[in-house]
Design a protein around this motif. Sequence first.
Motif, mmCIF file in Angstrom:
data_model
loop_
_atom_site.group_PDB
_atom_site.id
_atom_site.type_symbol
_atom_site.label_atom_id
_atom_site.label_comp_id
_atom_site.label_asym_id
_atom_site.label_seq_id
_atom_site.Cartn_x
_atom_site.Cartn_y
_atom_site.Cartn_z
ATOM 1 N N GLY A 1 -27.470 -12.781 79.567
ATOM 2 C CA GLY A 1 -28.720 -12.579 80.289
ATOM 3 C C GLY A 1 -29.007 -13.802 81.148
ATOM 4 N N ASN A 2 -30.142 -14.423 80.957
ATOM 5 C CA ASN A 2 -30.500 -15.644 81.692
ATOM 6 C C ASN A 2 -30.244 -16.888 80.873
ATOM 7 N N LYS A 3 -29.642 -16.737 79.712
ATOM 8 C CA LYS A 3 -29.469 -17.851 78.791
ATOM 9 C C LYS A 3 -28.003 -18.288 78.781
ATOM 10 N N VAL A 4 -27.765 -19.619 78.808
ATOM 11 C CA VAL A 4 -26.423 -20.170 78.789
ATOM 12 C C VAL A 4 -26.149 -20.746 77.410
ATOM 13 N N LEU A 5 -25.097 -20.254 76.760
ATOM 14 C CA LEU A 5 -24.686 -20.742 75.448
ATOM 15 C C LEU A 5 -23.406 -21.559 75.606
ATOM 16 N N LYS A 6 -23.266 -22.609 74.799
ATOM 17 C CA LYS A 6 -22.100 -23.486 74.912
ATOM 18 C C LYS A 6 -21.468 -23.696 73.552
ATOM 19 N N THR A 7 -20.132 -23.766 73.553
ATOM 20 C CA THR A 7 -19.419 -24.101 72.325
ATOM 21 C C THR A 7 -19.413 -25.608 72.136
ATOM 22 N N ILE A 8 -19.060 -26.056 70.934
ATOM 23 C CA ILE A 8 -18.912 -27.487 70.715
ATOM 24 C C ILE A 8 -17.543 -27.913 71.234
ATOM 25 N N PRO A 9 -17.352 -29.162 71.668
ATOM 26 C CA PRO A 9 -16.031 -29.616 72.113
ATOM 27 C C PRO A 9 -15.107 -29.860 70.919
ATOM 28 N N TYR A 10 -13.797 -29.757 71.192
ATOM 29 C CA TYR A 10 -12.798 -29.983 70.147
ATOM 30 C C TYR A 10 -11.754 -30.975 70.653
ATOM 31 N N GLU A 11 -11.275 -31.827 69.742
ATOM 32 C CA GLU A 11 -10.176 -32.741 70.025
ATOM 33 C C GLU A 11 -8.910 -32.183 69.373
ATOM 34 N N VAL A 12 -7.830 -32.094 70.153
ATOM 35 C CA VAL A 12 -6.565 -31.572 69.647
ATOM 36 C C VAL A 12 -5.499 -32.647 69.810
ATOM 37 N N GLU A 13 -4.807 -32.935 68.713
ATOM 38 C CA GLU A 13 -3.710 -33.907 68.756
ATOM 39 C C GLU A 13 -2.391 -33.140 68.750
ATOM 40 N N VAL A 14 -1.520 -33.479 69.701
ATOM 41 C CA VAL A 14 -0.217 -32.826 69.805
ATOM 42 C C VAL A 14 0.856 -33.865 69.533
ATOM 43 N N VAL A 15 1.744 -33.566 68.571
ATOM 44 C CA VAL A 15 2.768 -34.529 68.154
ATOM 45 C C VAL A 15 4.139 -33.896 68.299
ATOM 46 N N ASN A 16 5.119 -34.763 68.465
ATOM 47 C CA ASN A 16 6.518 -34.335 68.506
ATOM 48 C C ASN A 16 7.095 -34.516 67.119
ATOM 49 N N THR A 17 7.402 -33.429 66.463
ATOM 50 C CA THR A 17 7.857 -33.498 65.077
ATOM 51 C C THR A 17 9.325 -33.900 64.962
ATOM 52 N N ALA A 18 10.078 -33.841 66.076
ATOM 53 C CA ALA A 18 11.485 -34.250 66.028
ATOM 54 C C ALA A 18 11.565 -35.768 66.079
ATOM 55 N N GLN A 19 12.322 -36.381 65.183
ATOM 56 C CA GLN A 19 12.472 -37.822 65.109
ATOM 57 C C GLN A 19 13.795 -38.240 65.741
ATOM 58 N N LYS A 20 13.796 -39.441 66.296
ATOM 59 C CA LYS A 20 15.001 -39.967 66.903
ATOM 60 C C LYS A 20 16.088 -40.130 65.843
ATOM 61 N N GLY A 21 17.281 -39.682 66.138
ATOM 62 C CA GLY A 21 18.375 -39.782 65.183
ATOM 63 C C GLY A 21 18.514 -38.571 64.291
ATOM 64 N N ASP A 22 17.594 -37.613 64.392
ATOM 65 C CA ASP A 22 17.723 -36.396 63.577
ATOM 66 C C ASP A 22 18.981 -35.647 63.964
ATOM 67 N N GLU A 23 19.695 -35.174 62.988
ATOM 68 C CA GLU A 23 20.908 -34.401 63.248
ATOM 69 C C GLU A 23 20.526 -32.961 63.528
ATOM 70 N N ILE A 24 21.039 -32.426 64.630
ATOM 71 C CA ILE A 24 20.749 -31.046 65.013
ATOM 72 C C ILE A 24 21.949 -30.192 64.629
ATOM 73 N N ASN A 25 21.732 -29.252 63.759
ATOM 74 C CA ASN A 25 22.799 -28.378 63.279
ATOM 75 C C ASN A 25 22.669 -26.999 63.913
ATOM 76 N N ASP A 26 23.796 -26.438 64.301
ATOM 77 C CA ASP A 26 23.786 -25.071 64.796
ATOM 78 C C ASP A 26 23.479 -24.111 63.664
#
Length: 301
Positions: free
Chosen positions: A104-129
């Motif tokens: 209608g004439n009313k504006v509703l707002k969500t709360i802000p969110y912080e998102v952390e994105v990480v790389n789970t692969a570590q250097k030296g990890d062996e990749i197997n087929d």
Amino acid sequence: MKKLKKILLLLCFIICGNAFSQILSSNLEKKTLALGEINRMVIKIDNLQSQGVVAAQKDELLPFHFEEINDSIGINANSYERIIEFSVYDEGNFTIPELEFKVGNKVLKTIPYEVEVVNTAQKGDEINDIMSNKEVKLDVKDYWELYKWYILAALSLIALIIAVIMFIKWGKRRKSSPVVATNQTLKELESLRKKKYIEAGNYRSFYVELIDISRQFISRQYEIPADVLLTDDLVQLMKENNTISQDNEKVIEDVFFRGDLVKFAKTFPDQQTMEKDFIDIKEFVKRSSKDLEFENLRKDV
């Protein structure tokens, strides 16, 4: 007692206000994500009372870094629900800001969110087929399927080159063939006759054009530079060359020498002589193909 009444009145206003106002809620499934992991955000608005909801368009609700995978909207007379599935493909901390929804004439707002994105692969990890590599033997049919377009393209290119060469070779031969040269010269002679130089007694113009047509014809048909040689030199070359028959040589010699005399005003041919010279040159042009046939036979021998 008065104080108690005020509190009760205030509670009534709050309860009534909540009963007739819209309630927005949001929920983010995960605050920490792996690269490319799918996350989900749910936004709900209750107590719409049949009012419309205005928000960002589908797949355009979240900021730049958030790759929206699915954006589904469910709405009825009293509620609105929007579920967004997304992934992030960069490491770091990212913010989902306040998202606005207009009811209608009313504006509703969500709360802000912080998102952390990480790389789970570590250097030296062996990749197997998942499974071991297998050697696959290819037969002729497999190689054909792999390279058939390259082979067809190469064959098409070769065919095109051959076609161009043949066109140039045979096209040039057709243009310079004895028949073409003969027909062209006969047309030029007919054009000369239509100028009526013979009937008008204009012997100078007649012999200049007749000899010029004849010289051009000899150059094309016999590949003799008749267009640049003097008459004496041309006659001598024809006798040495033996390409032109003796009868044709005699015609050229007589007409060309007479033309030179006319050019320098040393003779004044009559209409009968001009007519005979015209016919002799025309017959020479027609007989020229026989000279070439004889020459080709002589070369073959």
